[in-house]
Write an enzyme that holds these catalytic residues in place. Structure first.
Site, PDB file in Angstrom:
ATOM      1  NE  ARG A 118      -4.278   1.576   0.560  1.00 38.50           N
ATOM      2  CZ  ARG A 118      -5.118   1.788  -0.363  1.00 38.50           C
ATOM      3  NH1 ARG A 118      -4.929   1.351  -1.681  1.00 38.50           N
ATOM      4  NH2 ARG A 118      -6.127   2.313   0.227  1.00 38.50           N
ATOM      5  CB  THR A 417      -7.495  -0.738  -8.925  1.00 36.88           C
ATOM      6  OG1 THR A 417      -6.335  -1.505  -8.912  1.00 36.88           O
ATOM      7  CG2 THR A 417      -8.673  -1.596  -8.109  1.00 36.88           C
ATOM      8  CB  THR A 435      -5.284   0.369  -6.923  1.00 34.33           C
ATOM      9  OG1 THR A 435      -5.880   1.643  -6.865  1.00 34.33           O
ATOM     10  CG2 THR A 435      -4.319   0.301  -5.662  1.00 34.33           C
ATOM     11  CD  GLU A 437      -8.907   5.719  -5.203  1.00 32.47           C
ATOM     12  OE1 GLU A 437      -9.620   4.474  -5.041  1.00 32.47           O
ATOM     13  OE2 GLU A 437      -9.845   6.750  -5.206  1.00 32.47           O
ATOM     14  CD  GLU A 456      -4.373   3.617  -3.900  1.00 32.74           C
ATOM     15  OE1 GLU A 456      -5.807   3.106  -3.786  1.00 32.74           O
ATOM     16  OE2 GLU A 456      -3.757   3.646  -5.043  1.00 32.74           O
ATOM     17  CB  SER A 483      -7.004  -0.925   0.861  1.00 28.83           C
ATOM     18  OG  SER A 483      -7.458  -1.408  -0.535  1.00 28.83           O
ATOM     19  CB  SER A 484     -12.108  -1.921  -0.256  1.00 29.49           C
ATOM     20  OG  SER A 484     -12.742  -0.987   0.351  1.00 29.49           O
ATOM     21  N   GLY A 505     -12.776  -2.142  -7.739  1.00 28.75           N
ATOM     22  CA  GLY A 505     -13.908  -1.429  -7.649  1.00 28.75           C
ATOM     23  C   GLY A 505     -14.086  -0.752  -6.241  1.00 28.75           C
ATOM     24  N   GLY A 506     -12.738  -0.193  -5.829  1.00 32.25           N
ATOM     25  CA  GLY A 506     -12.951   0.405  -4.351  1.00 32.25           C
ATOM     26  C   GLY A 506     -13.767  -0.293  -3.257  1.00 32.25           C
TER      27      GLY A 506
END
Ligand code: GLU
Length: 607
Positions: A118, A417, A435, A437, A456, A483-484, A505-506
């Site tokens: 991340r 992403t 990603t 973002e 991000e 994050s998801s 997809g966030g």
């Protein structure tokens, strides 16, 4: 009676025999000539065969992974090769200017490992990162700015993954992507549409416009898109190692760009500067973390623990759903239960999950069956829970619905992403979501380097969603935004892979992974059908989002009769996955329609 998984394996064997003929012929090296690898023609959403498999959103990227598998590489090598190629052909979703989460299954030890790649906030960042005059910045202004750019984690992730589990070195796995950047890929509708969606802000940055609006225009479908600057960046990373980003020239250019975004004179995009420094880059590490784990109907479900909320939220929802026999439920009851489980898990995610270096995250308790049971009891078949729903307390689950906290709505996150899944002939598997973002990230291209910088840090809460409730996702120095991302690997009782999958997809990543897993494991859908199934997404909001095939169906009325409220979302997620079949066979699966369809390939389709 056979378990849903056993039934599913049998179904997939039938599906496999149906698709094998139409499965993508494995690409030859020659297919990578100028003009790309002929993506559209060879794109197939399912492939079945031996020797390993790759599923991604893009044919050139899947081909890069297959090429590395053919050359003796393993699933980790192939994942890095595929990711690097996605940096070329999916530059608006991923690239060395971003981050991601890498989940790897080691067949020798039958264990799952993860890497948290991340992006981090600058060491100078405080809770007020996105406040101006005490007020949160408008989301779009934050996105297109240096403020939202986190320290890129992707190069460090690639190097750490190769060092830990790979069999090839960085230059070998970057080679197909370097070639793709140099020779070009064929522009498709999705690439053009994503460019068009970004056109106004891309024009604000001359370096971005030069690269992505060749000749000042949108790229033409069918034309060849080359990125010689990115090819040079990949050559530099191959030659000098990822230190070129963290201690070298590439990093110096990133810092310069973030601190003074190269915006066109007179542009209406103010593009606020960020404060990323050489110190931030030097301090960056991709982190090895124990995977999140939950058992679901006798299977082990492994995914990404915090700093992502993916593993705990999917895991909690699965634990809630485990109390219902979804294989026998009507379509209405299945969707109702899925929506309610998602709503509850999101309420708990919002309150408890953030970067564990800064927050005391009760990961284990969030994943405990005891906690899930104390939340599941809220669900009834003839009523709908109100959102925002208050969180539970995983450390003290207590009586049904007991909660000490007030409700807070889910904060907004962008939705784009890319996910890839790989497997090899030794049985190793990788599930990797990376990603930058938003589609197009911050919109800022590093001059002369051929890649976009991420945004991000807009995944942080700009301010607490409810000032009366602790928000674990406020910015902090060196902190990772929640994050998801949920790259998931499911193992059977013997510790062998059953299926691996993930999606962009966030925050909808969580619901997409959950829906695809239950579609496959409980509802007996072949993997490609579980991926293609029309999606719903509930994230502790008053309304649940539905894709058109559900929104326009009779099912909507049946769910509304229970009390659900819906809004349409044209497209949710873009999943890929691999499934282990008996006898060393793999099935790779991707989207049939979303984002123009994905690309599944195997090394050897066999007979
Ligand atoms: N930034 C998102 C997250 O980490 C992923 C990007 C996306 O899929 O939209 O959850």
């Amino acid at each position: 009676m056979r378990s849903p998984v056993a039934r599913n394996l049998a179904l997939c064997a039938v599906a496999a025999s149906m698709v094998a003929v139409g499965a993508a012929a494995p690409p030859t090296a020659a297919a990578h000539g100028p003009g790309g690898a002929g993506g559209a023609a060879r794109k197939a959403p399912v492939a079945v065969g031996y020797g390993g498999a790759v599923a991604s959103v893009d044919a050139d990227a899947s081909a890069a992974g297959i090429e590395v598998l053919r050359a003796g590489g393993n699933a980790v090598d192939a994942a890095v090769a595929t990711a690097a190629a996605l940096g070329v052909s999916e530059p608006y979703s991923s690239g060395v200017g971003g981050g991601g989460y890498f989940v790897a299954y080691d067949a020798r030890t039958r264990t799952v490992h993860t890497l948290d790649g991340r992006e981090t906030a600058p060491l100078t960042a405080g809770q007020d990162l996105f406040l101006e005059d005490g007020k949160p910045l408008p989301f779009d202004a934050a996105v297109t700015s240096g403020l939202s750019v986190g320290t890129p984690g992707t190069p460090a992730t690639w190097q750490a993954a190769l060092d830990a589990w790979g069999s090839k070195r960085l230059p070998a796995v970057l080679a197909p992507a370097e070639r793709l950047a140099r020779r070009g890929f064929t522009v498709d509708d999705t690439f053009r549409a994503q460019t068009a969606q970004n056109e106004a802000r891309f024009r604000a940055f001359p370096d971005t416009a030069r690269l992505f609006l060749p000749g000042g225009r949108l790229p033409v479908v069918g034309s060849t898109f080359k990125n010689p600057d990115l090819a040079r960046t990949y050559r530099e990373l191959a030659r000098e190692g990822t230190g070129a980003m963290y201690r070298g020239d590439i990093g110096a250019d990133v810092v310069k760009t973030v601190n003074k975004p190269p915006v066109a004179p007179g542009s209406s995009y103010p593009a606020r500067p960020g404060k990323l420094s050489a110190k931030d880059l030097k301090a960056y590490h991709a982190l090895f973390r124990a995977p999140s784990k939950t058992s679901y109907r006798g299977l082990g479900v492994y995914s990404m623990p915090p700093s992502s909320s993916g593993g705990t939220t999917v895991g909690e929802a699965l634990n809630i759903l485990e109390r219902t026999d979804l294989s026998k439920a009507s379509k209405t009851r299945y969707l109702h239960r899925f929506i309610e489980a998602s709503r509850i898990a999101f309420a708990d995610r919002g309150r408890w999950v953030g970067d564990p270096a800064f927050e005391d995250v009760p990961t284990e308790q969030l994943l405990s069956q005891r906690f899930a049971d104390a939340r599941e009891c809220l669900v009834s078949d003839d009523a709908v829970l109100k959102s925002p729903l208050a969180p539970g307390d995983p450390r003290h689950p207590g009586a049904c619905g007991k909660t000490g906290d007030k409700a807070a709505p889910t904060t907004y996150e962008g939705e784009n992403t890319t996910h890839l899944t790989t497997a090899d002939k030794w049985g190793n598997v990788v599930s990797y979501t990376l990603t930058i973002e938003q589609t197009g990230g911050s919109g800022i291209t590093v001059p002369g380097r051929g890649f976009l910088l991420n945004n991000e840090l807009t995944d942080f809460s700009f301010a607490p969603a409810n000032p009366a409730v602790h928000d674990p996702n406020l910015p902090g120095p060196g902190k990772r935004p929640r994050s998801s991302i949920a790259p998931t690997i499911v193992l059977d009782r013997a510790g062998r892979p059953v299926v691996a999958l993930g999606s962009p997809g966030g925050a909808t990543i969580i619901t997409t992974v959950l829906q695809t897993l239950t579609g496959f494991l409980d509802r007996g859908l072949p993997l490609v059908d579980a991926i293609a199934a029309p999606r719903a997404s509930q994230r502790n909001a008053a309304q649940t989002e539905l894709e058109p095939a559900l929104y326009d169906s009779a099912l909507r009325g049946k769910l509304e009769a229970i009390g659900h409220s819906f809004k349409a979302n044209p497209e949710i997620g873009a999943a890929t996955g691999v499934q282990r079949l008996p006898g060393g066979k793999w099935l790779a699966a991707a989207e049939t329609v979303r984002r123009g369809g994905g690309s599944a390939m195997v090394v050897d389709p066999g007979r």
